[in-house]
Enzyme design. Structure first.
Site, short mmCIF file in Angstrom:
data_model
loop_
_atom_site.label_atom_id
_atom_site.label_comp_id
_atom_site.label_asym_id
_atom_site.label_seq_id
_atom_site.Cartn_x
_atom_site.Cartn_y
_atom_site.Cartn_z
N GLN A 267 -3.17 3.35 -1.44
CA GLN A 267 -2.13 3.84 -0.53
C GLN A 267 -2.34 5.31 -0.17
OE1 GLN A 267 0.09 1.87 0.81
NE2 GLN A 267 -0.32 0.07 -0.45
N LYS B 113 -6.47 -1.36 4.51
CA LYS B 113 -5.25 -0.57 4.66
C LYS B 113 -5.49 0.71 5.45
CE LYS B 113 -3.44 -2.11 0.16
NZ LYS B 113 -2.46 -3.17 0.45
N CYS C 14 4.21 -6.64 -5.55
CA CYS C 14 3.22 -6.64 -6.64
C CYS C 14 3.50 -5.52 -7.64
CB CYS C 14 1.78 -6.55 -6.12
SG CYS C 14 1.28 -8.00 -5.21
N ASP D 72 -5.95 4.62 -8.49
CA ASP D 72 -5.78 3.58 -7.48
C ASP D 72 -5.35 4.30 -6.21
OD1 ASP D 72 -4.75 1.75 -5.70
OD2 ASP D 72 -3.36 0.82 -7.12
N HIS E 21 0.83 -0.90 -9.24
CA HIS E 21 0.63 -2.20 -8.60
C HIS E 21 -0.02 -3.11 -9.65
CE1 HIS E 21 -1.24 -5.10 -5.81
NE2 HIS E 21 -0.48 -4.61 -4.85
#
Lengths: 127, 411
Positions: free
Chosen positions: B206, B229, B369, B203, B127
């Site tokens: 998700q 999220k 993104c 990261d 991303h």
């Protein structure tokens, strides 16, 4: 889906765009894009004694952006450049004849913004 | 202690007020949880309760409601720490979101530890939030960027990993691709990175919402994620890092709360985690995140992952029958998290998203993104459907119906 946004005329312009292609002897060639959606168009303008003698465009992207480019070419061909330099966005939106949501406005106005960049060096976009 | 509860989708749906909405006369089918999840009433109520009953600036206030606010905010930190199995709540830094967490590492650890010629290893599927900060750091300190490539199934190509790690100080990698859904084998990659002397930043935006994440078991050094999220509010995110690293790192933002003692020309820093939390924090948002963690923990993240694996498997199966469709990401649902990206011939993703919106279906269209990944896939944009605890397989069916209607419009 009974969709006014994708009414017949817009789909027709999208599937069979008017003035689609290139002008090898264009006086002005101008690219425009919406990086966020990936819509791109290139305008080819042939000038003729203060008027837009001929126009072509190439592009790819969503139906709204490509149909709007096709409709714009119909509106501007043969018109005095002086007039086209200040071609109002609303005239194109009226021709599209649909309610454009804020999220899709960039798609609808890509062609006319590109035209103004071609003739004035900047899109004069109000946002 | 949190009561456990089976993940019954109908009961879960009743927890989310927004799912009662109708869009264009149709029930909302929300398939964009990878962008932001919906919020259960428990989260909304927790934040509302703070504002209505004990709104006060936490830390240092000696009156009752400030102490209540402090207890709730710091209690949320403890719950988050348990949720990801952090060694201590002191390792849980609240930030604004994943992006800010990654930028914290860039400014604080990165500037102090990455120099001219050093390598930063990333992947093609990052991303922008885990790419642009490293581009900026690399140009600032003359470091070099290296990339792990993906194969045509959207899996990382790891055969050249050892060689690519040569001279690398930091490997920054997504746990789960927001576009492809690919779940990366973080533990194995982290081991290789450590053997090569590199630190590992993950990261997890998700991943933490969708699967069990144990930062110690993963063996990584920095782990970033966002509250919004994972059923929580916007405006709160987390940087987890190993304590020794955080102790050694200089502060990120300067200001109130992050100091121990301030004189006119110098200051000393507060203890962890507050050393990295300058200014009045996002109190309501922190409390909301704590409630979100409690909400997810009652199901257990194994159950959340199992539910999404079912949805993704079903979606891949149904979507592949759509004429002309191109599906991206791994075929194997075991390594494919709850997001499915696809393109159709002759229908731009924005047109598709607009048309299915008429049916009440919310999907995302665009580059998500991940523009370098779009370049790698050779497309300008994709349509993405992403799933969460409240989605049902019949919503996949509705999406497929919507796609077929759109195909008729464009036929």
């Amino acid at each position: 889906m009974g969709d006014d946004l994708y009414r017949e005329q817009i789909l027709e312009h999208y599937k069979n765009p008017h003035h689609f292609g290139e002008l090898p002897d264009a006086d002005i060639t101008q690219e425009g894009d919406n990086p966020l959606c990936g819509d791109v168009i290139t305008l080819y303008l042939k000038l003729d004694d203060g008027r837009l003698g001929d126009v072509r465009f190439r592009g790819r992207g969503c139906a709204i952006s490509q149909a709007s480019a096709s409709m714009l070419t119909d509106l501007i061909v043969g018109k005095p450049l002086k007039e086209l330099k200040t071609f109002p966005t609303k005239d194109l939106l009226e021709e599209l004849g649909i309610q454009i949501s804020p999220a899709r406005m960039k798609c609808a106005t890509l062609s006319v913004n590109t035209l103004r960049v071609a003739l004035n060096g900047d899109s004069g976009e109000e946002d | 202690m949190i009561e456990t509860r089976a993940l019954n989708v109908e009961a879960v749906r009743a927890d989310f007020p927004i799912l009662g909405r109708r869009i264009n006369g149709k029930p909302l089918v929300y398939l964009d949880s990878a962008a932001t999840s919906q919020k259960p009433a428990a989260v909304i109520d927790a934040m509302d309760d703070y504002y209505r009953r004990y709104n006060a600036n936490p830390h240092r206030g000696v009156y009752a409601i400030s102490e209540e606010a402090t207890a709730a905010y710091e209690g949320a930190r403890q719950r988050v720490a348990r949720f990801i199995n952090a060694g201590s709540p002191k390792e849980v830094i609240f930030t604004r979101n994943t992006t800010e967490a990654i930028n914290l590492v860039r400014y604080s650890w990165g500037r102090a530890n990455i120099g001219a010629g050093d390598g930063i290893l990333l992947t093609e599927m990052e991303h922008h939030s885990n790419l642009v900060p490293w581009q900026l750091l690399a140009s600032e300190v003359s470091a070099r960027l290296e990339f792990l490539c993906i194969d045509d199934d959207g899996l990382l190509q790891l055969d050249g990993l050892e060689r690519k790690l040569d001279g690398v100080r930091l490997l920054a990698i997504t746990h789960q691709s927001n576009t492809l859904g690919t779940i990366n084998p973080i533990r194995a990659i982290a081991e290789a990175a450590h053997r090569a002397g590199a630190l590992v930043l993950v990261d997890g935006a998700q991943a933490v919402p969708h699967m069990p994440v144990d930062v110690q078991e993963l063996g990584v050094d920095f782990y970033a994620f966002s509250g919004h999220k994972m059923c929580g509010p916007t405006g709160i995110g987390v940087l987890w890092a190993r304590r020794a690293l955080l102790e050694a790192m200089p502060p990120f933002l300067g200001g109130g709360d992050m100091i121990k003692r301030v004189k006119l020309t110098e200051a000393s820093w507060n203890d962890l985690p507050w050393k990295f939390e300058a200014g009045t924090p996002s109190v309501a948002e922190g409390i909301g995140l704590g409630a979100a963690v409690d909400y997810l923990a009652q199901f257990g993240m194994d159950a959340v992952r199992a539910h999404e694996r079912t949805l993704v498997g079903y979606a891949m199966e149904k979507l592949q029958d759509v004429p002309g469709i191109t599906l991206y990401g791994p075929r194997d649902p075991e390594v494919h998290g709850g997001a499915v990206s696809f393109t159709l011939p002759n229908i731009h993703p924005h047109d598709l998203a607009t048309l299915v919106d008429r049916e009440g279906i919310a999907v995302r269209a665009g580059h998500h993104c991940t523009q370098p990944l779009m370049d790698r896939l050779g497309v300008a944009a994709t349509t993405r459907a992403s799933f969460y605890v409240y989605n049902r397989t019949d919503e996949v069916d509705q999406l497929v119906d919507g796609i077929q209607k759109a195909q008729k419009v464009f036929a």
